[in-house]
Each structure stands twice: as C-alpha cells, then as structure tokens.
Design a protein around this motif. Sequence first.
Motif, PDB file in Angstrom:
ATOM      1  N   VAL A 170       0.846  -1.218   0.000  1.00 11.75           N
ATOM      2  CA  VAL A 170       0.000   0.000   0.000  1.00 11.75           C
ATOM      3  C   VAL A 170       0.871   1.253   0.000  1.00 11.75           C
ATOM      4  O   VAL A 170       0.673   2.160  -0.826  1.00 11.75           O
ATOM      5  CB  VAL A 170      -0.950  -0.010   1.218  1.00 11.75           C
ATOM      6  N   GLY A 171       1.866   1.306   0.891  1.00  8.00           N
ATOM      7  CA  GLY A 171       2.744   2.491   0.999  1.00  8.00           C
ATOM      8  C   GLY A 171       3.445   2.798  -0.312  1.00  8.00           C
ATOM      9  O   GLY A 171       3.286   3.902  -0.869  1.00  8.00           O
ATOM     10  N   PRO A 172       4.207   1.830  -0.871  1.00  5.62           N
ATOM     11  CA  PRO A 172       4.930   2.093  -2.119  1.00  5.62           C
ATOM     12  C   PRO A 172       4.012   2.551  -3.243  1.00  5.62           C
ATOM     13  O   PRO A 172       4.328   3.505  -3.967  1.00  5.62           O
ATOM     14  CB  PRO A 172       5.566   0.737  -2.445  1.00  5.62           C
ATOM     15  N   LEU A 173       2.836   1.914  -3.338  1.00  2.17           N
ATOM     16  CA  LEU A 173       1.939   2.328  -4.434  1.00  2.17           C
ATOM     17  C   LEU A 173       1.476   3.772  -4.234  1.00  2.17           C
ATOM     18  O   LEU A 173       1.499   4.581  -5.167  1.00  2.17           O
ATOM     19  CB  LEU A 173       0.713   1.392  -4.466  1.00  2.17           C
ATOM     20  N   LEU A 174       1.126   4.128  -3.005  1.00  2.00           N
ATOM     21  CA  LEU A 174       0.640   5.502  -2.767  1.00  2.00           C
ATOM     22  C   LEU A 174       1.766   6.513  -2.962  1.00  2.00           C
ATOM     23  O   LEU A 174       1.545   7.599  -3.516  1.00  2.00           O
ATOM     24  CB  LEU A 174       0.048   5.613  -1.355  1.00  2.00           C
ATOM     25  N   ARG A 175       2.965   6.137  -2.530  1.00  3.46           N
ATOM     26  CA  ARG A 175       4.107   7.056  -2.704  1.00  3.46           C
ATOM     27  C   ARG A 175       4.347   7.281  -4.200  1.00  3.46           C
ATOM     28  O   ARG A 175       4.476   8.412  -4.667  1.00  3.46           O
ATOM     29  CB  ARG A 175       5.366   6.478  -2.024  1.00  3.46           C
ATOM     30  N   THR A 176       4.333   6.187  -4.976  1.00  7.01           N
ATOM     31  CA  THR A 176       4.532   6.316  -6.431  1.00  7.01           C
ATOM     32  C   THR A 176       3.465   7.225  -7.018  1.00  7.01           C
ATOM     33  O   THR A 176       3.735   8.089  -7.856  1.00  7.01           O
ATOM     34  CB  THR A 176       4.438   4.922  -7.094  1.00  7.01           C
ATOM     35  N   MET A 177       2.253   7.066  -6.535  1.00 10.81           N
ATOM     36  CA  MET A 177       1.128   7.824  -7.111  1.00 10.81           C
ATOM     37  C   MET A 177       1.226   9.310  -6.764  1.00 10.81           C
ATOM     38  O   MET A 177       0.915  10.175  -7.563  1.00 10.81           O
ATOM     39  CB  MET A 177      -0.182   7.247  -6.565  1.00 10.81           C
ATOM     40  N   VAL A 178       1.727   9.621  -5.539  1.00 15.56           N
ATOM     41  CA  VAL A 178       1.603  10.991  -5.017  1.00 15.56           C
ATOM     42  C   VAL A 178       2.895  11.809  -5.139  1.00 15.56           C
ATOM     43  O   VAL A 178       2.872  12.954  -5.585  1.00 15.56           O
ATOM     44  CB  VAL A 178       1.156  10.925  -3.538  1.00 15.56           C
ATOM     45  N   LEU A 179       4.019  11.170  -4.787  1.00 15.70           N
ATOM     46  CA  LEU A 179       5.269  11.960  -4.665  1.00 15.70           C
ATOM     47  C   LEU A 179       5.647  12.548  -6.020  1.00 15.70           C
ATOM     48  O   LEU A 179       5.681  11.868  -7.030  1.00 15.70           O
ATOM     49  CB  LEU A 179       6.407  11.092  -4.114  1.00 15.70           C
ATOM     50  N   GLY A 180       5.878  13.869  -6.002  1.00 13.98           N
ATOM     51  CA  GLY A 180       6.307  14.530  -7.233  1.00 13.98           C
ATOM     52  C   GLY A 180       5.139  14.794  -8.173  1.00 13.98           C
ATOM     53  O   GLY A 180       5.276  15.482  -9.178  1.00 13.98           O
ATOM     54  N   ARG A 181       3.954  14.231  -7.854  1.00 14.49           N
ATOM     55  CA  ARG A 181       2.808  14.447  -8.752  1.00 14.49           C
ATOM     56  C   ARG A 181       1.700  15.209  -8.030  1.00 14.49           C
ATOM     57  O   ARG A 181       1.098  16.117  -8.546  1.00 14.49           O
ATOM     58  CB  ARG A 181       2.269  13.094  -9.244  1.00 14.49           C
ATOM     59  N   TYR A 182       1.391  14.786  -6.811  1.00 14.12           N
ATOM     60  CA  TYR A 182       0.349  15.467  -6.038  1.00 14.12           C
ATOM     61  C   TYR A 182       0.932  16.149  -4.818  1.00 14.12           C
ATOM     62  O   TYR A 182       0.203  16.651  -3.968  1.00 14.12           O
ATOM     63  CB  TYR A 182      -0.723  14.460  -5.585  1.00 14.12           C
ATOM     64  N   SER A 183       2.268  16.072  -4.675  1.00 13.80           N
ATOM     65  CA  SER A 183       2.825  16.698  -3.459  1.00 13.80           C
ATOM     66  C   SER A 183       4.004  17.596  -3.864  1.00 13.80           C
ATOM     67  O   SER A 183       4.607  17.324  -4.906  1.00 13.80           O
ATOM     68  CB  SER A 183       3.339  15.622  -2.508  1.00 13.80           C
TER      69      SER A 183
END
Length: 332
Positions: free
Chosen positions: A319-332
């Motif tokens: 769950v963590g890695p997928l959310l980080r991939t989705m958010v970091l640099g894109r939504y944050s």
Amino acid sequence: MSAEKSEWESSQFRKYDLNLEEIPRLHCDDPRVDELMQKNQPVLITGSNLVKSAVDKWTLDYLEKNLDKSNHTVFVSRNHKFKYFDEKKIYSKTSPKGVEFSPPTKRVEMKVADFAKKLNEWKRGDERLYLQESLNSSMGSTIVEDFLKFNWQFVTEKKNKYHWGELTSNVLFVAMEGNVTPCHYDEQQNLFAQIAGYKRCILFAPDQFECLYPHPVYHPHDRQSMIDFDRPDYTKYPKFKNVKGCETVVGPGDVLYIPIYWWHHVESLMRGGPTITVNFWYKAGPTNLEYPLQDHQKVSIMRNVEKMLLEVLQEPKEVGPLLRTMVLGRYS
Ligand SMILES: CCC[C@@H](CC(=O)O)C(=O)C(=O)O
Ligand SMILES: [Zn+2]
C-alpha cells in the motif's frame, strides 16, 4: 482545569505531555449547545436529566442486586489500559497469516457479584477489570425500569435535529478507578452519559489524524492511535508533539457529546472509586457532500481508499509504495 465543585482535583489525572483547551460546559437550555453540536464540536451538557433515573440509584451494590444473575462481559488487563481490538480482524485475509498480534486484554464472562468482589479486593499489581456490556431487556426488571425512565425526549430531539442515524446501542461501562480507554475514534455519534464517579475525557478533532497515527484499517486495533500516551515515541510519531486537543471531566448527570470521528481518550480518575457510564451510540446520518468537505469526511474517504487498496493488493506492505509512487512529485 479548575475542579468545578471540588469533587475531584487534577492530581487524580494521569500525567501526559499535552496542552489542552477546555471543552465548553453548558446547560442543556443554552443555545450554544446546539451551535456547537451543529458544527460537530464536542460540548459537555449539564442539566439534561438524561440518565437521572440511574444517577439517583446506580451504584455497584445496586447493579449487583438488580442486574440479573447471569454473566456479564468483563475485559481484563494486566495494566491500566483497555485498548479495544476487533477480534474479527486478527485472522482476516488482509492481515498476513501469523501476524504477531497479542491481544492486550482478554474478554471474560463474570457475575456482577464476582466483578464487585474483585474490585473491592483489588490491590496494586493485580489485573484490572472493566465491565462493558450493551443494556438490553434481559437486564432485570428494575434496571429496565430505570432505563425506560431515561430522558429519551432529550436524545430523540438531538437525533432528529442533526439527522443522525438509528440508535445502535446503549453500552453500560463500569470501570475501576484509574482505568484508561486509550485514544481512538468511533464511526458513530456518541452521547456519553455519566452516572457515577468522574472521568477525564481528552478529545482531538478529526483533523489531528496526522498527529495521532491510527493503526492501519486492516489491523485489529483499527481506529485506535498507535501512540502510547504514557510513553510517547516521538521518533516514530514526531507529529504527536504538535497535537492540539481539549478536555473535560464528566461527573454524575453530565452528558458529553463526542462527535463522530473525534478522537477520545477516557480515564476514570485515580483514587476516585468505580465509575459508571452509559453511552448512546448513533449511526451517522446521510452524507451530503458539500464543499469544502469536512475533516471527518476526509477520514472516511481515507478509510475507503485503504480498504479498496488492501482488497486489490492483498498485501499491506504494497500500500505504501503504491501511494508514494502515485503521489510523490505528482500530487505533493
Ligand atoms: C469501549 C469504549 C468506552 C468509552 C470510553 C470509556 O468510557 O472508557 C468510549 O470510548 C465510547 O463511549 O466511545
Ligand atoms: Zn469510543
């Protein structure tokens, strides 16, 4: 907080590294009560007579004499904390097999007489007990009579005014002095009616989610904070240092409105004798999505995202890695 009528003093509180505002304490006829409840804010309500029929009568002795002779649900803890856990989640498919979970309390069935005897004979080092059971019609005719004399008009008026869902339960809590229910939130509206003794209630708004680090949704301690207030680990949970909360002490006849999704830590005052509480848990009302969304609605959304990801990923570690991939640099 000042001791209202010197029935208690702050030396009876457990010591935490928190600076807390005071929850407003208002008479039930004060219009500010509804102003606060309308905004999903906590308020301590006096003078409602909600459980007056019990305040006048319910003591441990009275319960022993009038609760039927059958067994009642009692939690046993080796320390002062009674951290709730969902037994169904210990072996659910998303919690990896054999995940290390040692229940912090055990649930036993006990006669009230045995419960009362253990409380009266308790000495330091002994395990602690906490009777917690839904009130129902099989509770003996006298108790049912007292229950029927609760000020149901008061709670029904609140339920209708705020479009709450159905009353799901009235749980009877009989605690030993010093017992603690650690910080957690519930997905229900709660009118917390104090009958005997004094309880310190520390509340935090849903927007304090990041400072209180709840266990993952799949975990048996779902909805409970991972932080041990007695020994906070500021390395693991650095944002706890900035948590903002409020507190009050409920005494006989007081009703504390604990809004849905609000975090709460509840302790029976040390050296205050046994405490008796009945709560009124209501399902949430219909969700009308008005923008900007309220903080508790965002908690509910986060819960749904977690559940969906766990359902499809099956493995919590992903769950963590997928959310980080989705958010970091894109939504944050
Ligand atoms: C098991 C829950 C107990 C209660 C707190 C307390 O009185 O110890 C609470 O958290 C609630 O009423 O929601
Ligand atoms: Zn609760």
